[in-house]
Design a protein around this motif. Structure first.
Motif, PDB file in Angstrom:
ATOM      1  N   GLY A 154      35.290  32.516  -4.674  1.00  0.00           N
ATOM      2  CA  GLY A 154      34.014  33.236  -4.666  1.00  0.00           C
ATOM      3  C   GLY A 154      33.101  32.658  -5.737  1.00  0.00           C
ATOM      4  O   GLY A 154      33.383  31.599  -6.315  1.00  0.00           O
ATOM      5  N   PHE A 155      32.021  33.354  -5.999  1.00  0.00           N
ATOM      6  CA  PHE A 155      31.077  32.918  -7.028  1.00  0.00           C
ATOM      7  C   PHE A 155      31.671  33.221  -8.405  1.00  0.00           C
ATOM      8  O   PHE A 155      31.899  34.383  -8.738  1.00  0.00           O
ATOM      9  N   GLU A 156      31.951  32.206  -9.187  1.00  0.00           N
ATOM     10  CA  GLU A 156      32.650  32.441 -10.461  1.00  0.00           C
ATOM     11  C   GLU A 156      31.742  32.277 -11.678  1.00  0.00           C
ATOM     12  O   GLU A 156      32.211  32.062 -12.799  1.00  0.00           O
ATOM     13  N   GLY A 157      30.445  32.400 -11.442  1.00  0.00           N
ATOM     14  CA  GLY A 157      29.504  32.343 -12.554  1.00  0.00           C
ATOM     15  C   GLY A 157      28.882  30.974 -12.692  1.00  0.00           C
ATOM     16  O   GLY A 157      29.448  29.985 -12.245  1.00  0.00           O
ATOM     17  N   VAL A 158      27.693  30.929 -13.344  1.00  0.00           N
ATOM     18  CA  VAL A 158      26.981  29.650 -13.452  1.00  0.00           C
ATOM     19  C   VAL A 158      27.452  28.841 -14.659  1.00  0.00           C
ATOM     20  O   VAL A 158      27.139  27.665 -14.786  1.00  0.00           O
ATOM     21  N   GLY A 159      28.186  29.504 -15.563  1.00  0.00           N
ATOM     22  CA  GLY A 159      28.674  28.774 -16.746  1.00  0.00           C
ATOM     23  C   GLY A 159      27.575  28.531 -17.768  1.00  0.00           C
ATOM     24  O   GLY A 159      26.508  29.171 -17.736  1.00  0.00           O
ATOM     25  N   VAL A 160      27.856  27.551 -18.658  1.00  0.00           N
ATOM     26  CA  VAL A 160      27.016  27.309 -19.849  1.00  0.00           C
ATOM     27  C   VAL A 160      25.514  27.265 -19.567  1.00  0.00           C
ATOM     28  O   VAL A 160      24.716  27.754 -20.371  1.00  0.00           O
ATOM     29  N   GLU A 161      25.131  26.737 -18.413  1.00  0.00           N
ATOM     30  CA  GLU A 161      23.703  26.623 -18.091  1.00  0.00           C
ATOM     31  C   GLU A 161      22.992  27.985 -18.231  1.00  0.00           C
ATOM     32  O   GLU A 161      21.862  28.075 -18.699  1.00  0.00           O
ATOM     33  N   GLY A 162      23.712  29.047 -17.835  1.00  0.00           N
ATOM     34  CA  GLY A 162      23.127  30.386 -17.880  1.00  0.00           C
ATOM     35  C   GLY A 162      22.780  30.836 -19.299  1.00  0.00           C
ATOM     36  O   GLY A 162      21.884  31.673 -19.487  1.00  0.00           O
ATOM     37  N   LEU A 163      23.485  30.272 -20.278  1.00  0.00           N
ATOM     38  CA  LEU A 163      23.199  30.681 -21.657  1.00  0.00           C
ATOM     39  C   LEU A 163      21.785  30.294 -22.063  1.00  0.00           C
ATOM     40  O   LEU A 163      21.125  31.006 -22.830  1.00  0.00           O
ATOM     41  N   SER A 164      21.299  29.166 -21.524  1.00  0.00           N
ATOM     42  CA  SER A 164      19.937  28.752 -21.877  1.00  0.00           C
ATOM     43  C   SER A 164      18.920  29.721 -21.267  1.00  0.00           C
ATOM     44  O   SER A 164      17.857  29.960 -21.825  1.00  0.00           O
ATOM     45  N   TRP A 165      19.255  30.320 -20.119  1.00  0.00           N
ATOM     46  CA  TRP A 165      18.355  31.326 -19.527  1.00  0.00           C
ATOM     47  C   TRP A 165      18.328  32.569 -20.417  1.00  0.00           C
ATOM     48  O   TRP A 165      17.279  33.186 -20.597  1.00  0.00           O
ATOM     49  N   LEU A 166      19.486  32.925 -20.971  1.00  0.00           N
ATOM     50  CA  LEU A 166      19.510  34.097 -21.863  1.00  0.00           C
ATOM     51  C   LEU A 166      18.674  33.835 -23.122  1.00  0.00           C
ATOM     52  O   LEU A 166      17.986  34.728 -23.629  1.00  0.00           O
ATOM     53  N   LYS A 167      18.752  32.590 -23.592  1.00  0.00           N
ATOM     54  CA  LYS A 167      17.932  32.214 -24.749  1.00  0.00           C
ATOM     55  C   LYS A 167      16.453  32.418 -24.429  1.00  0.00           C
ATOM     56  O   LYS A 167      15.676  32.919 -25.244  1.00  0.00           O
ATOM     57  N   GLU A 168      16.115  32.030 -23.229  1.00  0.00           N
ATOM     58  CA  GLU A 168      14.732  32.163 -22.756  1.00  0.00           C
ATOM     59  C   GLU A 168      14.333  33.651 -22.676  1.00  0.00           C
ATOM     60  O   GLU A 168      13.214  34.027 -23.058  1.00  0.00           O
TER      61      GLU A 168
END
Ligand code: PEP
Ligand code: MN
Length: 353
Positions: A59-73
């Motif tokens: 299944g969808f297991e998350g976007v991983g590290v890339e998503g952290l930059s969105w949280l920073k944003e």
């Protein structure tokens, strides 16, 4: 446990403290749209899962590290604090690097002391708030053990999340609330803030409001609720997510009662309760003494300890009496079962002496 009272500056002024955001970060657009709406509704802490623990692979297991930059944003654009789940030391290092404000330990991870210790070791010397979800199994010691591992590593800003307990027989709830477990945790560790996660307890959006109200009536400090800009299309936990609009509606409808401990009339009433409890204990002491005398008699006359006819008679009689007094007979039967069990234990001691 050595704890600090503030989790994050500026979020604890009002009950409930709300943490909201999608189950999973899926795309930059989804994260930014959801975050902006939530910030507009006054939410101060934004959640999103980056690494997703799923029951089955594929299944969808998350976007991983890339998503952290969105949280920073999100942090930069909205000023909200950002929070995510960590399950390994690597997750911890990535989150610290990205400046995540709050971490939580997921339910599957709390159930595994090896994993919790690994996270605790990775957090040594770091000052960051950590919320620990209850383990999937209803084991309070395991939950407290995880808090102790983190506290031993120097984490002083600790909180817990009650997300319900896994069960094979999950009809109404996705995870059974078993409220007595967080209530006992509060008794044992009164300073630790408790959040309720009605999304994962209920598993469906209709249950978020009633579960949140229950948590508030039990004097929980906060709520962590899954919110998505387009819930029906969410890549994980679609059925239990709500739009920021609906989330705001739910929060505004909550009745927040005061959690204060003492007013004059309340302490008067509590004094009366204390007197009742004194009397109950004195009467029980007397009852146990008589039970032991009966034990002596049974020993001398070579009678068995358990006389089942008498036992049923007690339960029936006290169940009926409870009903007449306007109490729940099942409750009374439970009490008399416990009392009888203790009487039998004491008589067994006498007989075997
Ligand atoms: C979550 O909060 O998205 C999550 C995975 O929760 P839990 O660990 O409670 O299953
Ligand atoms: Mn989820």
């Amino acid at each position: 446990m050595e704890l600090e009272s503030i989790l994050l500056p500026g979020v604890e002024e009002k009950r409930p403290i709300v943490i909201a955001g999608p189950c999973s970060a899926e795309s930059k657009e989804q994260i930014m749209a959801t975050a902006k709406d939530l910030a507009g509704k006054g939410v101060k802490i934004f959640r999103a899962g980056i690494w997703k623990p799923r029951t089955k692979p594929g299944g969808f297991e998350g976007v991983g590290v890339e998503g952290l930059s969105w949280l920073k944003e999100v942090k930069k654009e909205t000023g909200m604090y950002v929070a995510t789940e960590v399950a390994t030391a690597k997750h911890v290092y990535e989150c610290l690097k990205a400046g995540i404000d709050l971490l939580w330990v997921g339910a599957r991870t709390t159930a595994n002391p090896f994993a919790v210790q690994e996270i605790a070791d990775a957090l040594k010397g770091v000052d960051i708030p950590v919320l620990v979800k209850n383990p999937v199994n209803p084991d309070l010691e395991l939950w407290i053990g995880a808090l102790e591992r983190l506290n031993n590593a120097g984490i002083k800003r600790l909180g817990v999340i009650h997300r319900g307990f896994s069960s094979y027989d999950n009809k109404l709830y996705r995870n059974l609330p078993q409220w007595h477990i967080p209530i006992e945790l509060r008794r044992r560790l009164p300073e630790i803030p408790i959040f309720c996660d009605p999304s994962h307890i209920g598993g469906k959006r209709e249950l978020i409001a009633p579960l949140s109200q229950q948590a508030m009536d039990l004097n929980f400090d906060g709520l962590i609720i899954e919110s998505h800009c387009n819930p029906d299309c969410a890549l994980s936990d679609a059925a239990q997510q709500v739009t920021p609009e609906v989330l705001d509606y739910i929060i505004n409808l909550l009745v927040i009662r005061k959690g204060t401990q003492s007013t004059e009339s309340l302490s008067q009433l509590r004094k009366q309760i204390d007197e009742c409890d004194d009397n109950i204990i004195q009467e029980l002491t007397k009852r146990m003494r008589i039970a032991r005398e009966i034990g002596m008699y049974k020993k001398e006359h070579n009678l068995t300890v358990l006389q089942s006819g008498r036992y049923s008679e007690i339960l029936d009689k006290r169940g009926d009496q409870a009903k007449q007094c306007g109490m729940d007979p099942e409750f009374m039967i439970k009490i008399f079962e416990a009392i009888h069990e203790e009487s039998i234990r004491q008589q067994m001691e006498i007989i075997n002496k």
